[in-house]
Design a protein around this motif. Structure first.
Motif, PDB file in Angstrom:
ATOM      1  N   PRO A  20      55.323  90.221  80.766  1.00  0.00           N
ATOM      2  CA  PRO A  20      55.384  90.808  79.424  1.00  0.00           C
ATOM      3  C   PRO A  20      54.331  90.205  78.505  1.00  0.00           C
ATOM      4  CG  PRO A  20      57.138  89.205  79.732  1.00  0.00           C
ATOM      5  CD  PRO A  20      56.490  89.373  81.067  1.00  0.00           C
ATOM      6  N   ARG A  21      54.041  90.889  77.429  1.00  0.00           N
ATOM      7  CA  ARG A  21      53.098  90.373  76.442  1.00  0.00           C
ATOM      8  C   ARG A  21      53.614  89.060  75.864  1.00  0.00           C
ATOM      9  NH1 ARG A  21      50.644  94.977  72.546  1.00  0.00           N
ATOM     10  NH2 ARG A  21      50.439  93.077  71.302  1.00  0.00           N
ATOM     11  N   ASN A  22      52.698  88.190  75.522  1.00  0.00           N
ATOM     12  CA  ASN A  22      53.073  86.860  75.043  1.00  0.00           C
ATOM     13  C   ASN A  22      53.437  86.845  73.567  1.00  0.00           C
ATOM     14  OD1 ASN A  22      53.419  84.095  75.797  1.00  0.00           O
ATOM     15  ND2 ASN A  22      51.622  83.595  74.554  1.00  0.00           N
ATOM     16  N   ASP A  23      53.159  87.934  72.864  1.00  0.00           N
ATOM     17  CA  ASP A  23      53.469  87.961  71.446  1.00  0.00           C
ATOM     18  C   ASP A  23      54.764  88.748  71.209  1.00  0.00           C
ATOM     19  OD1 ASP A  23      52.265  90.306  72.363  1.00  0.00           O
ATOM     20  OD2 ASP A  23      51.509  90.840  70.373  1.00  0.00           O
ATOM     21  N   MET A 231      68.450  82.374  79.711  1.00  0.00           N
ATOM     22  CA  MET A 231      68.495  81.880  78.339  1.00  0.00           C
ATOM     23  C   MET A 231      67.084  81.662  77.808  1.00  0.00           C
ATOM     24  SD  MET A 231      71.334  81.832  76.807  1.00  0.00           S
ATOM     25  CE  MET A 231      70.621  81.009  75.388  1.00  0.00           C
ATOM     26  N   TRP A 232      66.184  81.194  78.657  1.00  0.00           N
ATOM     27  CA  TRP A 232      64.794  81.025  78.219  1.00  0.00           C
ATOM     28  C   TRP A 232      64.215  82.359  77.759  1.00  0.00           C
ATOM     29  CZ3 TRP A 232      60.747  83.662  80.561  1.00  0.00           C
ATOM     30  CH2 TRP A 232      59.489  83.418  79.999  1.00  0.00           C
ATOM     31  N   ALA A 233      64.362  83.385  78.567  1.00  0.00           N
ATOM     32  CA  ALA A 233      63.769  84.684  78.235  1.00  0.00           C
ATOM     33  C   ALA A 233      64.351  85.239  76.942  1.00  0.00           C
ATOM     34  CB  ALA A 233      63.976  85.668  79.392  1.00  0.00           C
ATOM     35  N   GLY A 234      65.655  85.129  76.774  1.00  0.00           N
ATOM     36  CA  GLY A 234      66.292  85.688  75.594  1.00  0.00           C
ATOM     37  C   GLY A 234      65.845  85.025  74.307  1.00  0.00           C
ATOM     38  N   ILE A 235      65.753  83.700  74.310  1.00  0.00           N
ATOM     39  CA  ILE A 235      65.351  82.974  73.103  1.00  0.00           C
ATOM     40  C   ILE A 235      63.834  83.041  72.925  1.00  0.00           C
ATOM     41  CG2 ILE A 235      65.366  80.749  71.939  1.00  0.00           C
ATOM     42  CD1 ILE A 235      68.068  82.140  72.089  1.00  0.00           C
ATOM     43  N   ARG A 236      63.067  82.918  73.995  1.00  0.00           N
ATOM     44  CA  ARG A 236      61.609  82.947  73.882  1.00  0.00           C
ATOM     45  C   ARG A 236      61.123  84.262  73.274  1.00  0.00           C
ATOM     46  NH1 ARG A 236      57.554  84.406  72.986  1.00  0.00           N
ATOM     47  NH2 ARG A 236      55.480  83.981  73.831  1.00  0.00           N
ATOM     48  N   PHE A 237      61.703  85.385  73.699  1.00  0.00           N
ATOM     49  CA  PHE A 237      61.256  86.685  73.211  1.00  0.00           C
ATOM     50  C   PHE A 237      62.157  87.240  72.108  1.00  0.00           C
ATOM     51  CE2 PHE A 237      59.466  86.513  77.567  1.00  0.00           C
ATOM     52  CZ  PHE A 237      58.123  86.607  77.227  1.00  0.00           C
ATOM     53  N   MET A 238      63.092  86.408  71.628  1.00  0.00           N
ATOM     54  CA  MET A 238      63.966  86.784  70.514  1.00  0.00           C
ATOM     55  C   MET A 238      64.607  88.132  70.764  1.00  0.00           C
ATOM     56  SD  MET A 238      61.625  85.339  67.350  1.00  0.00           S
ATOM     57  CE  MET A 238      60.140  86.155  67.958  1.00  0.00           C
ATOM     58  N   SER A 239      65.168  88.291  71.945  1.00  0.00           N
ATOM     59  CA  SER A 239      65.808  89.541  72.343  1.00  0.00           C
ATOM     60  C   SER A 239      67.227  89.574  71.789  1.00  0.00           C
ATOM     61  CB  SER A 239      65.827  89.654  73.870  1.00  0.00           C
ATOM     62  OG  SER A 239      66.251  90.923  74.283  1.00  0.00           O
ATOM     63  N   ALA A 240      67.542  90.626  71.051  1.00  0.00           N
ATOM     64  CA  ALA A 240      68.809  90.687  70.329  1.00  0.00           C
ATOM     65  C   ALA A 240      70.048  90.478  71.214  1.00  0.00           C
ATOM     66  CB  ALA A 240      68.906  92.023  69.586  1.00  0.00           C
ATOM     67  N   PRO A 241      70.147  91.064  72.425  1.00  0.00           N
ATOM     68  CA  PRO A 241      71.385  90.930  73.193  1.00  0.00           C
ATOM     69  C   PRO A 241      71.703  89.513  73.663  1.00  0.00           C
ATOM     70  CG  PRO A 241      70.045  92.751  74.015  1.00  0.00           C
ATOM     71  CD  PRO A 241      69.194  91.987  73.074  1.00  0.00           C
ATOM     72  N   ILE A 242      70.778  88.566  73.505  1.00  0.00           N
ATOM     73  CA  ILE A 242      71.037  87.215  74.012  1.00  0.00           C
ATOM     74  C   ILE A 242      72.181  86.551  73.266  1.00  0.00           C
ATOM     75  CG2 ILE A 242      69.474  85.919  72.505  1.00  0.00           C
ATOM     76  CD1 ILE A 242      70.028  85.469  76.317  1.00  0.00           C
ATOM     77  N   TRP A 243      72.559  87.096  72.100  1.00  0.00           N
ATOM     78  CA  TRP A 243      73.684  86.511  71.378  1.00  0.00           C
ATOM     79  C   TRP A 243      74.970  86.620  72.205  1.00  0.00           C
ATOM     80  CZ3 TRP A 243      78.221  88.903  70.293  1.00  0.00           C
ATOM     81  CH2 TRP A 243      78.254  90.298  70.264  1.00  0.00           C
TER      82      TRP A 243
END
Length: 474
Positions: A20-23, A231-243
């Protein structure tokens, strides 16, 4: 507003990129404030982002897998005998402290996330209806209220405010860290980051199993390594469902590690409670994976403010007209005064002074033609927006779904064999071969259960009593 503001659609192909894109870069939690909802302390930006470097979870997960494989072989070569340290009193109290620490920490995370959800998730019966609830769960940056989100636009490679007249970006062009009302600043950035770090500490569960001379299964290794990456992916990319992972999993862990602690003290655990715990774990996997995947297909309609060029130009023209009118009035007044002065000087014989009265003055200042910030006008338009905006968020969702799928299958099989088939036997009329097969199956299930509840088994042995062994293993 359209009559159906929330609906499902096929996600854009641009969201599916690997890698995925890094930004954008992950944003740290807001600084501590004089509020009970604020983070208790500040996390340095460099530290916050450095541990979210993809090399950190990959390196630790690989080292963990290699270490477990090597120690499994070592234990097998020794006949799976317990290590000497596992028979000491110090080891027993270490296991107890480990379980108590994780139980308390998980409860703290659960309570913190509950507060964040209570403050941010909009009531579907409110003025904006269900679409406001969807918006509050999809967009985690900005302030509360439909149309007040701040989202990242990959096409523009920058953050965009849906309501620029009300919600402003910081000087760095990122969401303002002082904005409240959305999930990221209200707790997910803080509690989610620490929950991600806790996945590294939880590998001590496997260390306890290995110290008892037991084999740590491939499932156990997969479980811990996969949790790190998800958990890394969810927080790193600020993905909403990680809550969901942070909130629900912390609640389950609070109960689970409390159960392990009680097992260590040989406290009898009712079968019904254990069955309920397993049921909650299954529901966690099924509901969590389904909920995360739905985000990719949800779109909804929101009011967005766009610059109104016509109104802005009219505002500037009105201001310019006012300036010209004032200048004209001033010029008229000045002309009458000059005429009077000229006649007075001539009457006094001062012709030179009379002529100077008509000398040209400095050129008037030009009226600005650009739109000043305070004069920028906006109009409200209803636009359809996707719940998910970036390829990183999409990657995090699918990584969690693919990780949870085999765990869900395992737990469902475990539940059926342990709690349904076990209670549906036919007693004396049950065929002998079926009884033998069921007994062999239950022996295998107990082995699976030891992997699902590793601390319980380890704690039971650490207590050194047969009763504790039964509570921890069966």
């Amino acid at each position: 507003m359209p009559s159906s503001p929330v609906y499902f659609s096929i996600p854009s192909a641009s969201l599916y990129q690997f890698p995925p894109r890094n930004d954008p870069l992950p944003l740290p939690p807001p600084p501590p404030r004089s509020s009970l909802s604020a983070p208790p302390f500040e996390i340095p930006l460099s530290l916050y982002r450095s541990v979210l470097d993809v090399r950190v979870p990959i390196t630790i997960a690989c080292l963990y897998a290699v270490t477990v494989t090597s120690l499994n072989r070592y234990n097998k070569s020794r006949g799976n005998k317990p290590w000497r340290i596992s028979r000491t009193r110090a080891f027993y109290w270490f296991v107890v402290a480990h379980n108590v620490l994780l139980a308390v920490y998980s409860a703290w995370t659960f309570v913190g996330m509950w507060g964040a959800l209570r403050r941010t998730v909009q009531n579907p019966t409110g003025p904006s209806g269900v679409v406001a609830t969807v918006d509050s769960l999809c967009k985690v940056h900005g302030i509360s209220g439909l149309g007040n989100a701040v989202t990242y636009n990959p096409d523009l490679a920058g953050w965009v405010s849906e309501s620029p007249a009300r919600v402003h970006l910081s000087e760095m062009g990122t969401p303002d860290p002082t904005d409240l009302g959305r999930l990221w600043n209200e707790g997910l950035a803080f509690y989610g980051w620490f929950f991600y770090l806790s996945k590294f500490y939880e590998v001590l569960d496997t260390a306890i199993i290995l110290a008892k001379g037991k084999k740590s299964s491939t499932l156990q290794t997969y479980h811990h390594a996969g949790a790190m990456m998800c958990m890394w992916a969810g927080i790193r990319f600020m993905s909403a469902p990680i809550w969901v992972f942070t909130f629900v999993n912390s609640g389950i862990h609070a109960l689970m590690y409390t159960y392990y602690t009680l097992t260590a003290f040989a406290v009898p655990i009712p079968q019904a409670l254990k069955r309920s715990l397993t049921t909650m774990q299954i529901l966690q996997f099924v509901i969590g994976a389904s909920y995360a995947a739905i985000h990719l297909f949800v779109t909804y309609t929101v009011p967005i403010q766009v610059p109104d060029v016509t109104a802005s130009v009219a505002s500037v023209a009105s201001a310019a007209s006012t300036v010209v009118s004032a200048a004209a009035a001033s010029a008229t007044s000045a002309g009458v005064a000059d005429l009077v002065k000229k006649y007075l000087f001539r009457a006094a014989g001062e012709e030179g002074l009379a002529e100077n009265v008509n000398a040209p003055s400095a050129a008037p200042r030009a009226v600005p033609q650009s739109v000043a910030p305070g004069q920028q006008q906006y109009r409200t338009e209803y636009q359809t927006v996707p719940c998910i905006n970036t390829s990183g968020q999409t990657f995090a969702i699918w990584l969690n779904v693919l990780y949870l799928a085999p765990l869900t299958v395992l737990f469902v099989r475990f539940f059926i064999r342990s709690y349904i088939k076990r209670t549906s036997g036919k007693g004396a009329n049950y065929p002998a071969q079926a009884n033998a097969a069921e007994k062999a199956g239950m022996d295998a299930i107990k082995g699976v259960e030891r992997e699902l509840y590793p601390n319980g088994a380890a704690n039971g042995h650490a207590n050194g009593t047969a009763k504790a062994r039964m509570n921890g293993t069966h």
